[in-house]
Design a protein around this motif. Structure first.
Motif, short mmCIF file in Angstrom:
data_model
loop_
_atom_site.label_atom_id
_atom_site.label_comp_id
_atom_site.label_asym_id
_atom_site.label_seq_id
_atom_site.Cartn_x
_atom_site.Cartn_y
_atom_site.Cartn_z
N LYS A 1 -32.15 -30.75 -13.57
CA LYS A 1 -32.38 -31.76 -14.60
C LYS A 1 -33.36 -31.30 -15.68
O LYS A 1 -33.97 -32.13 -16.37
N GLY B 1 -18.01 -39.57 -21.99
CA GLY B 1 -18.98 -38.50 -21.84
C GLY B 1 -18.71 -37.33 -22.78
O GLY B 1 -17.60 -37.11 -23.26
N ASN C 1 -27.84 -33.03 -19.16
CA ASN C 1 -28.17 -33.64 -17.87
C ASN C 1 -28.64 -32.59 -16.88
O ASN C 1 -29.41 -32.87 -15.95
N ALA D 1 -23.01 -29.08 -12.86
CA ALA D 1 -22.33 -29.43 -14.11
C ALA D 1 -21.13 -28.52 -14.34
O ALA D 1 -21.26 -27.29 -14.33
N THR E 1 -22.86 -41.91 -19.85
CA THR E 1 -22.32 -41.92 -18.49
C THR E 1 -23.33 -41.42 -17.46
O THR E 1 -23.28 -41.83 -16.29
N ASP E 2 -24.23 -40.55 -17.86
CA ASP E 2 -25.31 -40.11 -16.97
C ASP E 2 -26.56 -40.95 -17.16
O ASP E 2 -27.21 -41.35 -16.20
N ASN F 1 -23.25 -33.40 -20.76
CA ASN F 1 -23.06 -32.76 -19.47
C ASN F 1 -24.05 -31.64 -19.25
O ASN F 1 -24.62 -31.50 -18.16
N SER G 1 -27.45 -30.91 -14.38
CA SER G 1 -27.17 -30.89 -12.95
C SER G 1 -26.75 -29.48 -12.55
O SER G 1 -25.99 -28.83 -13.28
N LEU H 1 -28.83 -42.98 -14.36
CA LEU H 1 -30.18 -42.50 -14.05
C LEU H 1 -31.23 -43.58 -14.28
O LEU H 1 -32.23 -43.66 -13.55
#
Length: 293
Positions: A159, A112, A120, A125, A35-36, A117, A122, A40
């Motif tokens: 990231k 996901g 990734n 998150a 999903t990420d 999560n 973020s 990307l």
């Protein structure tokens, strides 16, 4: 925007996965739910990637297992939807179930993973603050063997994580300690919409209370720095004292002072800082209200 050309490699074992990743270090990306990763790739954020290593066919990494006296082990391929809807997770670690539920939408959560999560990385998150507050351990494997990384040391930047890509290191599981007697935890996310939106801010709290006194406390915040942040001064204010509204107000202001947010299209830095104050108060209150007997 279309996907760039890449080699697709579906691995069938952990050994094959880490060896393939090590051989292609710097030019590959590992994919669990995708999903990420797919987004990307489409947006050309992943520079220099010419191989996608799909982990979905690997056996033994999709489990969700709770061990009495120890805690919860979430496999790297366990879906967020499964975590949120697991009866044992909802009973034993409801804040973890809440954090899994806050991620994106039902469709995303069905694909996901929690491991994806956090990998990734973020700053927003949803599952990162709760695993930090609860002192989770990230279990990994590489061509050099296995190791365990405290969740608070896992994130190194936007990231970016401490995974050693040169050795093909990948997350295999996330271990979250159980709540003991007198312990409670909570996670709150603030976003414009209930679904799909990234967190404007997120706050997780873990507390241990005995005899009406807060014996220990951890507060972790997302969306207010390049990595999830702890609020040490707020924690110090709470530890050793009985909970009062005045004390909680002071601690919430200290948590806000520990935040280092940016302004962007979703919220100003000033707004994020004030929401940290609001949601720290809510998270600590809920953690205390949910203390395990």
């Amino acid at each position: 925007m279309t996907l760039p050309n890449f080699e697709y490699l579906a691995v069938k074992s952990l050994k094959e996965a880490v060896e393939s990743a090590a051989q292609r270090a710097g030019h590959c990306v590992l994919m669990a739910g995708g999903t990420d990763v797919i987004l990307l790739l489409k947006e050309q954020v992943l520079k220099g990637v010419d191989t996608v290593i799909d982990l979905k066919g690997m056996p033994g990494l999709d489990g969700i297992e709770y061990t009495e006296g120890r805690g919860l082990t979430v496999g790297a391929l366990a879906k967020l939807y499964e975590i949120h809807n697991s009866p044992i997770v909802r009973e034993k670690l409801p804040a973890v179930a809440d954090a899994a539920h806050y991620v994106a939408s039902t469709q995303i959560r069905r694909k996901g993973t929690m491991a994806g999560n956090i990998c990734n990385a973020s700053p927003s998150a949803d599952t990162a603050p709760i695993i930090i507050a609860m002192k989770a351990v990230i279990k990994t494997a590489s061509v050099d063997g296995c190791r365990e990384i405290p969740a608070g040391e896992f994130f190194t930047g936007v990231k970016r994580t401490c995974l050693d890509k040169a050795k093909g290191e990948m997350v295999t599981a996330i271990f979250i300690p159980e709540l003991g007697a007198g312990e409670g935890s909570a996670y709150f996310k603030h976003a414009v919409r209930k679904a799909m939106d990234l967190a404007i801010i997120g706050v997780a709290a873990w507390v241990k209370v005995g005899g009406g006194i807060i014996k220990d406390c951890r507060i972790a915040m997302g969306g207010v720095g390049v990595t999830p942040l702890r609020a040490p001064e707020a924690e110090k204010l709470l530890i050793g004292h009985a909970m009062t509204e005045e004390l909680l107000d002071e601690a919430s202001r200290a948590a806000a002072a520990a935040a280092h947010p940016i302004s962007d299209v979703r919220a100003s830095a000033e707004y994020r800082t004030d929401m940290v104050r609001v949601y720290t108060k809510r998270a600590v209150k809920k953690a205390i209200e949910s203390l395990k007997a």
